[in-house]
Write a protein that holds these residues in place. Structure first.
Motif, PDB file in Angstrom:
ATOM      1  N   LYS A  63       0.850  -1.188   0.000  1.00 49.48           N
ATOM      2  CA  LYS A  63       0.000   0.000   0.000  1.00 49.48           C
ATOM      3  C   LYS A  63       0.885   1.238   0.000  1.00 49.48           C
ATOM      4  CE  LYS A  63      -0.557   0.546   5.045  1.00 49.48           C
ATOM      5  NZ  LYS A  63      -1.510   0.741   6.158  1.00 49.48           N
ATOM      6  N   LEU A 103       1.444  -5.010   2.805  1.00 50.91           N
ATOM      7  CA  LEU A 103       0.166  -5.534   3.297  1.00 50.91           C
ATOM      8  C   LEU A 103       0.277  -7.020   3.620  1.00 50.91           C
ATOM      9  CD1 LEU A 103      -2.476  -3.824   0.988  1.00 50.91           C
ATOM     10  CD2 LEU A 103      -2.136  -3.449   3.425  1.00 50.91           C
ATOM     11  N   GLN A 190      -8.481  -0.923   6.633  1.00 52.92           N
ATOM     12  CA  GLN A 190      -7.771  -0.640   5.381  1.00 52.92           C
ATOM     13  C   GLN A 190      -8.733  -0.162   4.291  1.00 52.92           C
ATOM     14  OE1 GLN A 190      -5.980  -4.461   4.850  1.00 52.92           O
ATOM     15  NE2 GLN A 190      -4.103  -3.935   5.969  1.00 52.92           N
TER      16      GLN A 190
END
Length: 239
Positions: A63, A103, A190
């Protein structure tokens, strides 16, 4: 060149940023790369830190995000296998404009900045591919800004679920079945950061869609009950 380098050259040649380049070009690039491994949640680089190069995801997901002064996170993009990221800073030499974290457990192919710039000067084909990659990322950021500026949270959620549903349908053996249960590929926290909201607001958006009979929620499993209404909501917010 050893067998490992040959395999890496073949793999890189299939990535979007190096699509169309020759094997000899890829073999030369393999001479400058570094393989890096990062554990889940590990910070790869931090906003405003010196830009040392750019990356391609070989396995896992990364990310790229920014954090506000009050600690709220906005995920700008999620990169998966074959995706490249951090080219802007690698090209202009300025600090990284955002942070990046793993992630999952990820394996990255790292291109050191100075050596890669030399490759760009020597090979215009690589430079053109880099420009095309930057254009793709710019279009994505424009889309992110548009969604955050003009769509409310239920609209953004509907669009996200629609994309998941479409991806799930493409993988399905029965391509005619467009309504499939999908599994959220992110945690609720998230996902809220992707959609530019907070978990509590996201939970209300899920409740709104489920109470209207558009989706059914069972933990991370989401069943699309009314695809047409989901599409309408994602496009114009009316339901």
């Amino acid at each position: 060149m050893n067998e490992l380098d040959c395999d890496l050259a073949d793999w890189l040649q299939a990535t979007p940023i190096f699509h169309g380049l020759s094997r000899s070009q890829m073999i030369r690039l393999c001479q400058i790369v570094q393989i890096q491994t990062w554990q889940k949640d590990e910070l790869i680089f931090e906003q405003d830190s010196p830009a040392t190069g750019f990356f391609i995801v070989k396995t896992g997901r990364v990310k790229v995000f920014k954090v506000s002064s009050i600690g709220r996170e906005q995920i700008l993009n999620i990169f998966e296998q074959g995706d490249d990221f951090a080219e802007v800073a690698a090209l202009d030499g300025q600090p990284f404009p955002a942070s990046a974290a793993a992630l999952d457990r990820v394996e990255l192919i790292f291109f050191p900045r100075q050596i890669f710039l030399e490759s760009l000067r020597q090979d215009p084909d690589i430079a053109i591919n880099m420009l095309i990659s930057l254009s793709r990322h710019s279009r994505h950021l424009v889309s992110v800004i548009e969604d955050l500026s003009f769509k409310d949270v239920p609209q953004r959620l509907a669009a996200y679920l629609l994309n998941l549903n479409n991806a799930n349908s493409q993988k399905s053996v029965d391509r005619s079945n467009l309504i499939n249960p999908v599994t959220l590929d992110l945690t609720k926290t998230q996902l809220a950061a992707v959609l530019g909201t907070i978990p509590a607001t996201l939970s209300r958006a899920f409740y709104r869609l489920s109470s209207k009979g558009i989706i059914a929620v069972n933990g991370s499993q989401i069943e699309v009950l009314d695809l047409h209404r989901l599409q309408a909501l994602s496009q114009n917010g009316d339901d």
